[in-house]
Design an enzyme around this catalytic site. Structure first.
Site, mmCIF file in Angstrom:
data_model
loop_
_atom_site.group_PDB
_atom_site.id
_atom_site.type_symbol
_atom_site.label_atom_id
_atom_site.label_comp_id
_atom_site.label_asym_id
_atom_site.label_seq_id
_atom_site.Cartn_x
_atom_site.Cartn_y
_atom_site.Cartn_z
ATOM 1 N N SER A 1 -60.446 53.236 -28.008
ATOM 2 C CA SER A 1 -60.369 52.288 -26.901
ATOM 3 C C SER A 1 -59.138 52.562 -26.051
ATOM 4 O O SER A 1 -58.048 52.776 -26.568
ATOM 5 C CB SER A 1 -60.294 50.870 -27.488
ATOM 6 O OG SER A 1 -60.763 49.914 -26.580
ATOM 7 N N SER B 1 -63.015 50.411 -24.293
ATOM 8 C CA SER B 1 -61.765 50.276 -23.530
ATOM 9 C C SER B 1 -61.714 48.919 -22.860
ATOM 10 O O SER B 1 -62.754 48.310 -22.594
ATOM 11 C CB SER B 1 -61.658 51.318 -22.403
ATOM 12 O OG SER B 1 -61.307 52.587 -22.877
ATOM 13 N N ASP C 1 -56.900 50.726 -24.102
ATOM 14 C CA ASP C 1 -56.501 49.345 -23.835
ATOM 15 C C ASP C 1 -55.154 49.379 -23.136
ATOM 16 O O ASP C 1 -54.096 49.299 -23.767
ATOM 17 C CB ASP C 1 -56.446 48.552 -25.140
ATOM 18 C CG ASP C 1 -57.800 48.524 -25.847
ATOM 19 O OD1 ASP C 1 -58.791 48.998 -25.253
ATOM 20 O OD2 ASP C 1 -57.874 48.024 -26.977
#
Lengths: 371, 371, 371, 371
Positions: free
Chosen positions: C288, C250, C290
């Site tokens: 992830s 992340s 993001d």
């Protein structure tokens, strides 16, 4: 047949494993067609309505001419910066399907191309009505406000579509486009990815018309800063003020894959085009229509089903391979558009091609050439 | 001048306080124009390309003909069900401004109207290029696939726009539309709300083309269930199968206000149209393009600023009054479209108007008439 | 006081003009605090519930401790890949305001930090209830599933916040994070941009925990490909299978500015963080989170208004300068996190810092060092 | 066992065909649990931290206790008004799956419940970390800012979940809620729809805490306008000003179905809850967190797949039946919450139940009772 020089031919390095054509047509069934319209001014000078004309239409048919208008593909899109147009977006978001082909033209001609697709569909027994048409603005090189694109041009792009090598640079919708202040246009690239011993193809086609010359990065090297400042055109347009110089840019990126991914997964892929675009130096300026679409040719017949049916799909975790391929092929497609495009003189002046000898020299200095 | 019967004239109860015209033109500066196209078939029978033609174009100019194409309004939109089209959506989402007017026509004519707006802009010294055009499908009553709308029709709707009473029912883009199986089309309504001792106007215009007849609710009464079953048309279309009967519907709702609200607040208002639509019995069917836009005429000149500037806005908590007005005026605009529309025969058959004597009888039975 | 080495200290080139601290605290009023929790295992070995603990909490207070909980800032966010958490997102999207501070911690501690912010607000006379808390996963180095973060840690991060130089690397929420297989954590950077002769500051703070080591690009050079393969840790976790190795990553990016931009404009800025992230080699993997947020400290008092009020804003076209600054400062903040972070041993093993001598050697080879 | 009175028991008419329990538990495998927390004030008066406590936790387990934490369901959500919280939203949007159960509690307790779900997952061998927790505010009747919900309460709601009849009104997360100024809380309803001779179940559970008393509509009748004005509580809270009276409301609506629909189709279903909510008179006020989630129990095992797999799905056009069922069951669930809820005295005063004799009288007057 190699119809234009590619970035790889110059030794520019890219990661990943491209397909046979290194083009979106590496995807089985996909056909791409171009109608390029280049005419001198009827009055001998740049005049709205008279020319010069430097524009065109690009058609991407995910399942070829015979099936694209009936057997819709799963699709998803992302707007990194929405100062642009892509019709059909509401229907794709809602239904998960893209109706018919994906068309690209200039900003003022979205409407005529849209209705032409509807007309073509009616003429060929399809009842699709929500065509997908995107645009970038060629107002610098083309008499865009003269509205020179006609339905016949859209028909020609569709009817001329083929599944082989794709011309790049000054062709189709990309004819009059400007990328990082230099001549841009159409570019393409592809990747083969292996997931669980199964090969999938992912291809990208970009119509590049974005950015200022100082921003250009090639293979990570800030080429734009090392090129002569006077080489690139600034986006000032004769009758517009200096303050609008950043405006009127755009990049349309289409990602196709034969990996079996569902509509919500295709939106994920579309978002990754941003990362490939970022590698070329883009900031996605205010006036830029940076809109990306991803489609999958897998699961044919899905849109035709009239009762419960099965689709094939990939686990989310396997998408990393497709994400990586999207980033890589997007970067390469953009650079390919710059390598293929030739210097062009049009409505408001001349736009230079990226000088390849200079580019090679800069990349060599930075140890970023493969040979 | 009262040019058509309104729902209130029949004693149908609605909450809230309408403006002078009970129309979107109660908003100072807003002009609305219609071009209605009604032609018999050139071949004497229903034939694609020959007619009969039952269609048109509606133009909403937030700041009138003189300023709409230069001084863009803040806007925001919501798609309750996106099986439809509204061009310009990406640019509104991105920039917070709607470029130029809001146009509504039939599904197959979105393109021609879009480019016509661009053409009108070029002709009048505007450099806007991302026109906003929405649609609903009149394929049952109109030879929609005959493409009878031309640029002149869009020009006529713009040029004929006025700021007074608005005709409803079978006019403009709403000419051939079907609402809950009965003749629908164009409807409008408005509300005056007082916030902090300041009066604001909010107006709604709807192009109604959605729903099945059994679903219709008027003033909370399930009128559709009490009407004779054979009255309403089902959306079956000659060359389509029974299974598509729910498809090809849509409702476009435009909400305008002079309250000073910002783009993100206008998206909030657009979403509330759903609640007013819900009160009339809608389920927002799969094939329905239920797309709503809200704009504010406050903060004129914002789109023309070239350096830091100030905007006026309302605290979020004051928006409840605007939300309530949106729900109320949306409900009333939809019912108004049904009250004004007249029975029409067209391409595929006849669509009945909502019988007003029967409606009154049903509402009276339920104690839901004001007189 | 220079509390850790920065990327610029090594001669790594970045475009643009940073502020005094080259940190988000260059923004007047912004305070940033960290609570770092490092404890050995209570049982002498890695054991869920016993440690080792390598985690913490980061607090960003847009208007400092005194005003952040009352005088909310305009904000907007973007999720490039949403396999993560950021509470408060619905309220920011709806109202345009972020309530209180922006907090970052590990994945399992989002809840405790969220309620702690509410508790701190209640204790200090604020009635905010929708706290904004984001996370990245430190499950490799930290006993994350032992739930070691307590309300006191969140309080400490808030109460210790200051407006001066910011420590980077293994601090606060970033303590146990892994970036491109190497030790990451907290990084920051800023830019001063001049628009119409007015200077604005834009600052970025990133908590970096994303990517595989082969992907790392520094200043456009594919450093990850040239580093020894065994240097970076793969994201395999003891009790998870090899196939999940890409997961559990992340990056949280927070962009603050004192430029007067409205909520819908802040969403635009948040999206540009993607382009800066792309320059460091990211593909935004499936697992992830993001998620990027942008806020503006301009227009103080807006959230407290009880009747019509004015806000200051920038024309959209001026945003290009902010977009460029966002891309540049995001790239630099990420690299800064790698330069500052020290090798750390924790729950599942050791994660190496990016070896600076090797990095310098690689960049020098490619002519990409400033000195 | 009929544990509380339902709207249908009073003769209130609703369209459509409910399941056996007329509850979300008509869906095979779905379990619902409640932990209700009612305590007198420890100090004998309303005092933050001392009580009175009127709150709780609701848990919806799409695949029951054994499988919900491992075998995630497809899900999609919609925020009609986002002044509220629903954690897990980013991950659902991104991946198409909801990790684990859907939990509902009060606003200040979202964090503790979120981390408790993570803890429960860790304790039971699941590695899910992104829990989905929504809230509505019980600050009027409950000492919400006293933070009385503990992890044990969340555990109890999960562990006590069952697949049978669901209690409604003042239970679980709904314990202290206020709906249209009257006592609300938990309500549920279901529909059986037949598509292609196949029966599917769709169930709704709502935690109702929205609206002002004058807005209430039951079966289309504006009951709120005909009730005594002093009956309903206004949302004024002791220490808050009159201007905030609309704030602090919310409604959470969960729609579950066993129809095989994909994530993007579940978002479509979630949006339809708006139309059912609209039928009860809602305007979705500024301070309301009106967030809706839909999930499908079909396609079990999808989240566990490690290579290409097949899913079953419905053609989009068949979704009309699910849309209709969603609108109907949402309306009925909301009214059910009002019918079941009992008058309650708590932190700031007393909230009256909807008087059933009066309601029946009003509906009878309007010819809207079935018996």
């Amino acid at each position: 047949m190699q119809i234009n020089l590619r970035a790889r031919d110059l030794g520019i390095p890219f990661e990943g494993n491209p397909g046979n054509f290194n083009a979106i047509t590496d995807l089985a069934g996909v056909e791409v067609g171009f109608c390029t319209i280049i005419e001198d001014s009827k009055s001998g000078k740049a005049e709205i309505g008279k020319g010069p004309v430097r524009t065109g239409v690009t058609a991407i048919l995910p399942r070829g001419k015979d099936r694209t208008f009936h057997d819709f593909v799963f699709a998803g899109w992302f707007s990194l910066n929405g100062y642009g147009e892509m019709t059909g977006a509401h229907a794709i978001e809602e239904t998960g399907f893209m109706q018919g082909p994906f068309m690209i033209t200039n900003t003022c001609s979205v409407g005529v191309v849209r209705d032409a697709v509807d007309q073509w569909a009616v003429n060929h027994g399809s009842n699709m009505h929500l065509a997908t048409v995107a645009e970038t603005s060629d107002i610098y090189l083309n008499d865009m406000e003269g509205f020179h694109v006609k339905p016949e041009h859209a028909f020609a792009a569709i009817e001329g579509a083929s599944s082989s090598v794709i011309p790049e640079g000054n062709v189709g919708g990309g004819t009059g486009m400007i990328c990082y202040g230099l001549k841009g246009g159409t570019g393409t690239s592809s990747r083969i990815v292996t997931i669980d011993r199964h090969d999938y193809t992912l291809g990208v086609l970009a119509q590049t018309n974005h950015g200022e010359s100082h921003q250009l990065m090639v293979a990570g090297v800030p080429v734009g800063l090392e090129l002569p400042g006077e080489l690139g055109v600034s986006r000032g347009i004769k009758r517009h003020s200096e303050r609008e110089r950043f405006d009127k840019s755009s990049i349309i990126i289409v990602v196709g894959t034969d990996a079996p991914v569902l509509p919500h997964q295709l939106k994920r892929i579309a978002r990754r085009a941003s990362l490939g675009l970022g590698r070329t130096g883009a900031i996605s300026a205010n006036g830029s229509g940076d809109i990306f679409l991803a489609f999958s040719t897998a699961n044919p017949g899905s849109a035709l089903k009239t009762s419960e049916y099965t689709t094939t799909t990939l686990p989310n975790r396997d998408m990393d391979y497709l994400f990586e391929a999207t980033v890589e092929a997007t970067e390469e497609a953009i650079i390919n558009s710059l390598i293929a495009a030739k210097t062009m003189t049009g409505f408001s002046g001349t736009v230079n091609a990226l000088p390849q000898d200079l580019l090679i020299e800069i990349l060599r200095k930075h140890g970023r050439l493969k040979f």
